[in-house]
Write a protein that holds these residues in place. Structure first.
Motif, PDB file in Angstrom:
ATOM      1  N   TYR A 198       0.966  17.171 -41.123  1.00 15.36           N
ATOM      2  CA  TYR A 198       1.039  16.023 -42.016  1.00 15.36           C
ATOM      3  C   TYR A 198       1.185  14.747 -41.198  1.00 15.36           C
ATOM      4  CZ  TYR A 198       5.648  18.113 -41.290  1.00 15.36           C
ATOM      5  OH  TYR A 198       6.722  18.729 -40.738  1.00 15.36           O
ATOM      6  N   SER A 199       0.730  13.637 -41.773  1.00 12.74           N
ATOM      7  CA  SER A 199       0.739  12.362 -41.038  1.00 12.74           C
ATOM      8  C   SER A 199       1.776  11.391 -41.570  1.00 12.74           C
ATOM      9  CB  SER A 199      -0.653  11.717 -41.129  1.00 12.74           C
ATOM     10  OG  SER A 199      -1.011  11.508 -42.495  1.00 12.74           O
ATOM     11  N   ALA A 200       2.569  11.806 -42.568  1.00  7.66           N
ATOM     12  CA  ALA A 200       3.589  10.933 -43.155  1.00  7.66           C
ATOM     13  C   ALA A 200       4.874  11.720 -43.358  1.00  7.66           C
ATOM     14  CB  ALA A 200       3.106  10.354 -44.480  1.00  7.66           C
ATOM     15  N   CYS A 201       5.993  11.008 -43.414  1.00  8.19           N
ATOM     16  CA  CYS A 201       7.301  11.631 -43.585  1.00  8.19           C
ATOM     17  C   CYS A 201       7.396  12.294 -44.961  1.00  8.19           C
ATOM     18  CB  CYS A 201       8.391  10.571 -43.418  1.00  8.19           C
ATOM     19  SG  CYS A 201      10.069  11.192 -43.690  1.00  8.19           S
ATOM     20  N   LEU A 202       7.947  13.502 -44.998  1.00 12.02           N
ATOM     21  CA  LEU A 202       8.085  14.224 -46.250  1.00 12.02           C
ATOM     22  C   LEU A 202       9.181  13.640 -47.137  1.00 12.02           C
ATOM     23  CD1 LEU A 202       7.832  17.893 -44.929  1.00 12.02           C
ATOM     24  CD2 LEU A 202       6.045  16.535 -46.018  1.00 12.02           C
ATOM     25  N   TYR A 203      10.040  12.789 -46.569  1.00  9.87           N
ATOM     26  CA  TYR A 203      11.177  12.267 -47.312  1.00  9.87           C
ATOM     27  C   TYR A 203      10.956  10.844 -47.811  1.00  9.87           C
ATOM     28  CZ  TYR A 203      13.397  16.300 -45.116  1.00  9.87           C
ATOM     29  OH  TYR A 203      13.700  17.575 -44.695  1.00  9.87           O
ATOM     30  N   CYS A 204      10.438   9.962 -46.931  1.00  7.18           N
ATOM     31  CA  CYS A 204      10.254   8.559 -47.334  1.00  7.18           C
ATOM     32  C   CYS A 204       8.787   8.152 -47.404  1.00  7.18           C
ATOM     33  CB  CYS A 204      10.999   7.626 -46.380  1.00  7.18           C
ATOM     34  SG  CYS A 204      10.281   7.550 -44.727  1.00  7.18           S
ATOM     35  N   ASN A 205       7.884   9.057 -47.021  1.00  8.39           N
ATOM     36  CA  ASN A 205       6.441   8.835 -47.094  1.00  8.39           C
ATOM     37  C   ASN A 205       5.953   7.769 -46.106  1.00  8.39           C
ATOM     38  OD1 ASN A 205       4.059   9.821 -48.273  1.00  8.39           O
ATOM     39  ND2 ASN A 205       3.846   7.977 -49.516  1.00  8.39           N
ATOM     40  N   ALA A 206       6.773   7.396 -45.127  1.00  8.94           N
ATOM     41  CA  ALA A 206       6.323   6.446 -44.097  1.00  8.94           C
ATOM     42  C   ALA A 206       5.368   7.164 -43.144  1.00  8.94           C
ATOM     43  CB  ALA A 206       7.514   5.891 -43.330  1.00  8.94           C
ATOM     44  N   ARG A 207       4.319   6.482 -42.734  1.00  8.93           N
ATOM     45  CA  ARG A 207       3.329   7.099 -41.856  1.00  8.93           C
ATOM     46  C   ARG A 207       3.874   7.197 -40.433  1.00  8.93           C
ATOM     47  NH1 ARG A 207      -1.448   8.073 -43.888  1.00  8.93           N
ATOM     48  NH2 ARG A 207      -2.351   8.309 -41.798  1.00  8.93           N
ATOM     49  N   PHE A 208       3.583   8.320 -39.776  1.00  9.59           N
ATOM     50  CA  PHE A 208       4.003   8.523 -38.407  1.00  9.59           C
ATOM     51  C   PHE A 208       3.067   7.794 -37.454  1.00  9.59           C
ATOM     52  CE2 PHE A 208       5.561  12.771 -40.107  1.00  9.59           C
ATOM     53  CZ  PHE A 208       6.875  12.338 -40.216  1.00  9.59           C
ATOM     54  N   ALA A 209       3.653   7.179 -36.423  1.00 11.47           N
ATOM     55  CA  ALA A 209       2.836   6.588 -35.369  1.00 11.47           C
ATOM     56  C   ALA A 209       2.285   7.701 -34.480  1.00 11.47           C
ATOM     57  CB  ALA A 209       3.664   5.600 -34.545  1.00 11.47           C
ATOM     58  N   ALA A 210       1.220   7.411 -33.788  1.00 14.96           N
ATOM     59  CA  ALA A 210       0.604   8.405 -32.913  1.00 14.96           C
ATOM     60  C   ALA A 210       1.227   8.333 -31.519  1.00 14.96           C
ATOM     61  CB  ALA A 210      -0.897   8.165 -32.825  1.00 14.96           C
ATOM     62  N   ILE A 237       1.247  13.421 -33.067  1.00 13.42           N
ATOM     63  CA  ILE A 237       1.878  12.707 -34.182  1.00 13.42           C
ATOM     64  C   ILE A 237       3.345  12.453 -33.843  1.00 13.42           C
ATOM     65  CG2 ILE A 237       2.510  12.825 -36.620  1.00 13.42           C
ATOM     66  CD1 ILE A 237      -0.437  12.504 -36.177  1.00 13.42           C
ATOM     67  N   GLY A 238       3.804  11.218 -34.098  1.00  5.99           N
ATOM     68  CA  GLY A 238       5.223  10.908 -33.964  1.00  5.99           C
ATOM     69  C   GLY A 238       5.581  10.285 -32.626  1.00  5.99           C
ATOM     70  N   ARG A 239       6.524   9.330 -32.665  1.00  8.93           N
ATOM     71  CA  ARG A 239       7.024   8.682 -31.454  1.00  8.93           C
ATOM     72  C   ARG A 239       8.378   9.247 -31.024  1.00  8.93           C
ATOM     73  NH1 ARG A 239       3.524   6.124 -28.574  1.00  8.93           N
ATOM     74  NH2 ARG A 239       4.948   4.463 -27.945  1.00  8.93           N
ATOM     75  N   ARG A 240       8.953  10.131 -31.855  1.00  9.38           N
ATOM     76  CA  ARG A 240      10.162  10.859 -31.463  1.00  9.38           C
ATOM     77  C   ARG A 240      10.004  12.301 -31.913  1.00  9.38           C
ATOM     78  NH1 ARG A 240      16.450   9.170 -32.493  1.00  9.38           N
ATOM     79  NH2 ARG A 240      16.115   8.031 -30.560  1.00  9.38           N
TER      80      ARG A 240
END
Length: 333
Positions: free
Chosen positions: A2-14, A23-26
């Motif tokens: 998935y490309s977005a947070c399951l909790y707040c729906n914010a998109r993950f940075a690459a 996917i993700g910076r952390r």
């Protein structure tokens, strides 16, 4: 994935570091249990990755974590930041903790932004003053304070470069002395003939003072922070970080610097002056940074415990019971 947070729906940075998992910076990972999470930068929640996308990415994260000398660990969790900006959270038995100098990159960047704001404000103020003086001189007499702005800025620069208090010390006879900006230009870090790793030599209005141990560290910390008021660009911060990593520890770096630069003042180290000064400040604030980092690790550990409970349930739902039992037997050996 998935490309977005399951909790707040914010998109993950690459990220461009972990090729198998871009996917993700952390990223948080647990090699022993085979878990991989993306930590949302917005809400801080941990998003468990699908099983079929974890294994190669976990191996890559482990290699990257161990090859990064700038990291810190507690008994259960470790934190490292790569130069590319990716943060890795490692769950499990700690590797050897190292000095987390990367945290200072943020501080130096903030100082540089502040310096740029002050500089551009001064340029704008000077341009506005001379434009007003040329095109509408009557405004200067109508608003007297406007005409005093350039002179006021000159006074500020003079105060900062010469009169600003930097640190307090005691002279050899016990007399207190306030070290000012004009006194720090002749500061030297040199080998200590009395057996210590280094000492601080100061030439000021009352003569010369030689400081050792914690007294030297405290005063030099104030002096170097004053000298590094403008911060530094990312390449200078990276070079400073690399110098510390190559030395192996903060104390070793300071001792090496004292030996290699005997007789040279801190503010005049040639083309390498900035990154050396940044590295000195990082080294002097090692203990302070470790305390701050422990707070980050404690928060991450609490978040991991909640995420691990959910991950354990989710993974068991996807695997037959006999597989889980066999894996557990292998772990118990």
């Amino acid at each position: 994935m998935y490309s977005a947070c399951l909790y707040c729906n914010a998109r993950f940075a690459a990220n461009e570091v972990v090729e198998q998992f871009a996917i993700g910076r952390r990223l948080a990972f647990d090699s022993a249990r085979g878990r991989l999470w993306v930590v949302c930068e917005k809400c801080g929640r941990w998003n468990l990755s699908p099983l079929d996308e974890r294994w190669e990415a976990i191996d890559s994260c482990e290699r990257l974590f161990r090859s990064t000398p700038l990291r810190a660990s507690t008994d259960h969790i470790g934190l490292a930041k790569l130069r590319e900006g990716l943060e890795l959270v490692r769950i499990g038995a700690p590797t050897k903790p190292e000095f987390a100098a990367w945290r200072y990159g943020r501080e130096f960047a903030k100082r540089r932004r502040r310096t740029n704001i002050i500089g551009w404000s001064a340029i704008t103020m000077a341009f506005g003053y001379y434009a007003t003086r040329h095109f509408a001189p009557g405004m200067l007499s109508a608003v007297p304070l406007v005409g005093m702005l350039p002179q006021g800025f000159q006074y500020y620069v003079y105060y900062r470069q010469w009169l600003r208090p930097v640190a307090k010390l005691q002279l050899h006879d016990g007399t207190p002395y306030t070290l000012r900006a004009k006194d720090v230009s002749e500061s030297k870090v040199e080998p200590d003939p009395d057996g210590g790793p280094w000492r601080l030599s100061l030439l000021h209005g009352r003569g010369r003072s030689l400081l050792h141990g914690s007294d030297a560290e405290q005063v030099l910390g104030r002096i170097i922070t004053h000298m590094n008021f403008e911060g530094g660009k990312q390449d200078a911060v990276d070079t400073a970080t690399r110098r510390l990593a190559e030395a192996g520890s903060a104390s070793a770096f300071l001792a090496q610097h004292a030996t290699a630069n005997t007789g040279r003042v801190i503010g005049n180290l040639g083309a390498q002056a900035l990154d050396v000064r940044l590295a000195i400040e990082m080294a002097l604030h090692e203990d302070t940074e470790r305390v701050a980092l422990e707070g980050d690790l404690a928060a991450l550990e609490a978040a991991w415990k909640d995420a691990e409970q959910i991950a354990a349930i989710a993974d068991r739902l996807l695997l037959p019971e006999w597989v889980s039992d066999r894996v557990q037997r292998f772990r118990d050996r």
